[in-house]
Every structure is written in structure tokens, then in C-alpha cells.
Design a protein around this motif. Structure first.
Motif, mmCIF file in Angstrom:
data_model
loop_
_atom_site.group_PDB
_atom_site.id
_atom_site.type_symbol
_atom_site.label_atom_id
_atom_site.label_comp_id
_atom_site.label_asym_id
_atom_site.label_seq_id
_atom_site.Cartn_x
_atom_site.Cartn_y
_atom_site.Cartn_z
ATOM 1 N N ILE A 173 44.833 39.062 42.895
ATOM 2 C CA ILE A 173 43.724 39.878 42.373
ATOM 3 C C ILE A 173 43.096 39.244 41.125
ATOM 4 O O ILE A 173 41.874 39.097 41.083
ATOM 5 C CB ILE A 173 44.195 41.326 42.095
ATOM 6 C CG1 ILE A 173 44.626 41.997 43.396
ATOM 7 C CG2 ILE A 173 43.120 42.132 41.379
ATOM 8 C CD1 ILE A 173 43.518 42.241 44.388
ATOM 9 N N PRO A 174 43.883 38.860 40.115
ATOM 10 C CA PRO A 174 43.245 38.216 38.954
ATOM 11 C C PRO A 174 42.536 36.904 39.318
ATOM 12 O O PRO A 174 41.495 36.591 38.753
ATOM 13 C CB PRO A 174 44.400 37.941 37.989
ATOM 14 C CG PRO A 174 45.437 38.941 38.361
ATOM 15 C CD PRO A 174 45.296 39.124 39.837
ATOM 16 N N ALA A 175 43.070 36.156 40.267
ATOM 17 C CA ALA A 175 42.411 34.918 40.690
ATOM 18 C C ALA A 175 41.047 35.222 41.300
ATOM 19 O O ALA A 175 40.064 34.521 41.026
ATOM 20 C CB ALA A 175 43.289 34.171 41.680
ATOM 21 N N ILE A 176 40.957 36.264 42.101
ATOM 22 C CA ILE A 176 39.679 36.647 42.717
ATOM 23 C C ILE A 176 38.711 37.130 41.646
ATOM 24 O O ILE A 176 37.531 36.762 41.650
ATOM 25 C CB ILE A 176 39.900 37.729 43.796
ATOM 26 C CG1 ILE A 176 40.656 37.115 44.979
ATOM 27 C CG2 ILE A 176 38.580 38.326 44.255
ATOM 28 C CD1 ILE A 176 41.120 38.135 46.013
ATOM 29 N N VAL A 177 39.186 37.948 40.712
ATOM 30 C CA VAL A 177 38.334 38.470 39.650
ATOM 31 C C VAL A 177 37.800 37.330 38.789
ATOM 32 O O VAL A 177 36.599 37.287 38.468
ATOM 33 C CB VAL A 177 39.104 39.491 38.791
ATOM 34 C CG1 VAL A 177 38.334 39.863 37.536
ATOM 35 C CG2 VAL A 177 39.410 40.739 39.602
ATOM 36 N N ILE A 178 38.644 36.388 38.442
ATOM 37 C CA ILE A 178 38.209 35.248 37.627
ATOM 38 C C ILE A 178 37.211 34.394 38.401
ATOM 39 O O ILE A 178 36.220 33.926 37.844
ATOM 40 C CB ILE A 178 39.428 34.403 37.172
ATOM 41 C CG1 ILE A 178 40.233 35.203 36.159
ATOM 42 C CG2 ILE A 178 38.986 33.069 36.592
ATOM 43 C CD1 ILE A 178 41.577 34.584 35.816
#
Length: 56
Positions: A46-51
Motif C-alpha cells: 500500500i505505501p509503495a502504491i501511494v508513493i
């Protein structure tokens, strides 16, 4: 300079053959362990997608 780490010939610790070392498996026997494992995977994705979307 010499590096002493490579010169030591100690028998500290266990030695495994290459065949045995490759036999790793993830054991998720309880529901709690499965939930924690999946939450960890989601916590990485999730954080990878958001970034990725934040950068553009």
C-alpha cells in the motif's frame, strides 16, 4: 591492510549443506500468524502504491 574475518577458521555455529539451506518455508499455523503475515505484506504494498501515485 589484511582483513582477519576471512582468515579465521572457526567452528562456531552450525554448518548446513546448500541443499538443506534452500529448504526454507513459511509456517503460518495459527490464524494470528497468518493475519500478521498478510498485514505485513499489505503494509509494504500500500505505501509503495501511494508513493508511486504521489510522485506522478
Amino acid at each position: 591492510m589484511s582483513d582477519d574475518r576471512h582468515d579465521k577458521n572457526s567452528d562456531d555455529g552450525r554448518v548446513f549443506s546448500a541443499e538443506r539451506a534452500r529448504q526454507g518455508e513459511i509456517i503460518l499455523r495459527t490464524r494470528t500468524r497468518r493475519i500478521i503475515f498478510i498485514a505485513g505484506l499489505v503494509g509494504i504494498v500500500i505505501p509503495a502504491i501511494v508513493i508511486r501515485f504521489a510522485i506522478g
